[in-house]
Write an enzyme that holds these catalytic residues in place. Structure first.
Site, mmCIF file in Angstrom:
data_model
loop_
_atom_site.group_PDB
_atom_site.id
_atom_site.type_symbol
_atom_site.label_atom_id
_atom_site.label_comp_id
_atom_site.label_asym_id
_atom_site.label_seq_id
_atom_site.Cartn_x
_atom_site.Cartn_y
_atom_site.Cartn_z
ATOM 1 N N VAL A 158 29.423 -58.194 75.058
ATOM 2 C CA VAL A 158 28.967 -59.447 74.435
ATOM 3 C C VAL A 158 28.559 -60.422 75.531
ATOM 4 C CG1 VAL A 158 29.537 -61.342 72.867
ATOM 5 C CG2 VAL A 158 30.644 -59.113 72.560
ATOM 6 N N LYS A 164 28.704 -52.446 72.407
ATOM 7 C CA LYS A 164 29.298 -53.305 71.361
ATOM 8 C C LYS A 164 29.422 -52.595 70.026
ATOM 9 C CE LYS A 164 24.899 -54.166 72.172
ATOM 10 N NZ LYS A 164 24.115 -54.464 73.368
ATOM 11 N N GLY A 215 13.521 -54.807 79.346
ATOM 12 C CA GLY A 215 14.804 -54.095 79.254
ATOM 13 C C GLY A 215 15.862 -54.862 78.483
ATOM 14 N N ASP A 228 22.827 -56.179 66.189
ATOM 15 C CA ASP A 228 23.434 -56.323 67.514
ATOM 16 C C ASP A 228 24.328 -57.576 67.534
ATOM 17 O OD1 ASP A 228 23.217 -55.648 70.589
ATOM 18 O OD2 ASP A 228 22.857 -57.805 70.409
ATOM 19 N N GLY A 258 26.123 -60.131 77.857
ATOM 20 C CA GLY A 258 25.548 -59.602 79.104
ATOM 21 C C GLY A 258 26.365 -60.007 80.312
ATOM 22 N N GLU A 265 17.372 -53.205 72.439
ATOM 23 C CA GLU A 265 18.058 -51.922 72.224
ATOM 24 C C GLU A 265 17.016 -50.816 72.081
ATOM 25 O OE1 GLU A 265 21.584 -51.704 72.118
ATOM 26 O OE2 GLU A 265 21.228 -53.710 72.858
ATOM 27 N N GLY A 287 19.817 -57.520 79.977
ATOM 28 C CA GLY A 287 19.137 -57.154 81.222
ATOM 29 C C GLY A 287 20.060 -56.357 82.128
ATOM 30 N N VAL A 290 21.493 -50.162 82.013
ATOM 31 C CA VAL A 290 22.792 -50.636 82.502
ATOM 32 C C VAL A 290 23.400 -49.664 83.519
ATOM 33 C CG1 VAL A 290 25.138 -51.329 81.816
ATOM 34 C CG2 VAL A 290 23.193 -51.865 80.331
ATOM 35 N N LYS A 305 28.494 -58.035 67.919
ATOM 36 C CA LYS A 305 29.073 -58.953 68.914
ATOM 37 C C LYS A 305 29.980 -59.986 68.259
ATOM 38 C CE LYS A 305 25.252 -58.327 72.186
ATOM 39 N NZ LYS A 305 23.896 -58.768 72.547
HETATM 40 N N1 HSE Z 1 19.738 -55.885 73.086
HETATM 41 C C1 HSE Z 1 20.768 -56.770 73.524
HETATM 42 C C2 HSE Z 1 20.231 -58.179 73.549
HETATM 43 C C3 HSE Z 1 21.241 -56.347 74.882
HETATM 44 O O1 HSE Z 1 19.006 -58.333 73.451
HETATM 45 O O2 HSE Z 1 21.004 -59.120 73.632
HETATM 46 C C4 HSE Z 1 22.466 -57.044 75.357
HETATM 47 O O3 HSE Z 1 23.561 -56.812 74.531
#
Ligand code: HSE
Length: 368
Positions: A115, A88, A170, A184, A117, A173, A285, A11, A188
């Protein structure tokens, strides 16, 4: 705007690239562990140089993880700097503390990229709440899990290969169990519910089940019965209590969610006035996520500070009953058998998650 950038991974690098051609903001210092040289920014391992640089008015935190991100963000707010973060875990965990602190210090704290992307989900929740009460938030919030489930369903990939690809692209996490175990999505959902409902959820009472135990035989069962499996979050605003949970969910092949491909997210709200609205886009991404970080910087330049007043602590009530697909050890009542799995009679969500804790090898998915 003069930006101090914390982190130069997926990022952070994206934020640097997008801001490089802008005249209204400039990354002047980057704190990271990588050996990089940048033509127009000082690269350092020492966070204190950003904190002490009075010319830096805004800090972008793109390191991820709780520590030292929390300590760095807190110090920046205390020093009177605006903060934009894509983190997050940080925002879900320290929501009650960081929002009031930012308000007290008169600085902005924004986290739209945390949250969805590249989807303007949290910034839209902020707008929705100006006009109406939000009754529901939820949907597909994790790009990695969606990528894995989609690759297993459409392309017949095995779980390990699909996860490896999501890591290479990418999306995942640093520790991908955060994605596949539902943590994750849990972060969120908590952050979305807090902002949408104006509450502070009792986090420890929000259960999360992941996709780590899914197997090719499950995918075959779902196909044979006209379903697609997605990792879904649910948050329901009951006023003095809320329902909130994360779990694999079987949706009919005709549902909108069933068509969500690769790393895309589909997040939905239900408002008193506007009704149901869904938001679709790349949920993970470099560029989608960095895009929303830069959007937050632009919002700060325009005087938009943070999302909503933080709310009262509310308990979680997951007594709602659902039918579940269970493979592995179910000894309760079953309505149907699908291969080695069963479809249960309706079970309270809280009860099913308690059962799963005692049967960690099992795979469950709610049937809706
Ligand atoms: N690892 C997270 C996902 C990244 O795959 O959604 C974005 O928050």
């Amino acid at each position: 705007m003069r930006i101090g950038l914390l982190g130069f991974g997926v990022v952070g690098r994206g934020v640097y690239e997008i801001t490089a051609s802008r005249e209204d903001m400039q990354v002047v210092r980057v704190v990271c562990l990588e050996d990089v040289t940048l033509p127009d920014a000082e690269v350092t391992r020492d966070f204190q140089t950003v904190l002490k640089d009075e010319s830096i008015d805004t800090v972008v935190e793109a390191m991820g993880g709780l520590h030292p991100a929390y300590e760095f963000v807190r110090s920046c707010i205390e020093a009177g700097k605006n903060v934009v973060t894509s983190n997050k875990a940080l925002m879900a965990t320290f929501y009650d503390e960081l929002l009031p602190l930012a308000e007290q210090k008169g600085v902005s704290l924004r986290c739209t990229a945390a949250v969805g992307g590249g989807i303007g989900w949290l910034s839209e929740l902020e707008r929705v709440r100006r006009v109406e009460k939000v009754n529901f938030v939820g949907g597909i919030m994790n790009g990695t899990c969606n990528y894995i489930l989609d690759s297993m369903t459409r392309l017949g990939l095995d779980y390990g290969e699909a996860l490896k690809q999501a890591q290479q692209l990418g999306y995942a996490e640093a520790n991908p169990s955060t994605d596949v175990d539902g943590i994750d999505t849990w972060h969120k959902l908590i952050l979305s519910s807090n902002i949408a409902f104006g509450v502070s959820l009792d986090r420890e009472s929000v259960p999360a089940a992941g996709i780590g135990s899914i197997a090719a035989e499950d995918i075959a069962n779902f196909k044979a019965h006209g379903y697609v499996c997605k990792l879904m979050s649910t948050g329901k605003n009951g006023g003095d209590r809320c329902a909130a949970y994360v779990q694999p969910t079987l949706v009919p092949t005709t549902a909108l969610e069933a068509a969500v491909p690769t790393n895309y997210n589909l997040i939905t709200l239900d408002g008193d006035v506007s009704g149901r609205q869904s938001f679709y886009g790349q949920g993970a991404g470099r560029y989608p996520t960095a895009y929303n970080v830069v959007q937050d910087c632009v919002s700060i330049l325009g005087g938009r500070s943070f999302y909503c007043p933080y709310g009262k602590k509310v308990p979680v009530d997951n007594s709602e009953k659902l039918r579940y697909y269970v493979r592995g050890g179910w000894d309760g009542e079953a309505a149907e058998t699908w291969g080695k799995a069963v479809i249960t009679e309706p079970v309270a969500v809280s009860e099913m998650h308690e059962w799963l804790k005692k049967h960690p090898g099992a795979f469950i998915a709610a049937v809706i």
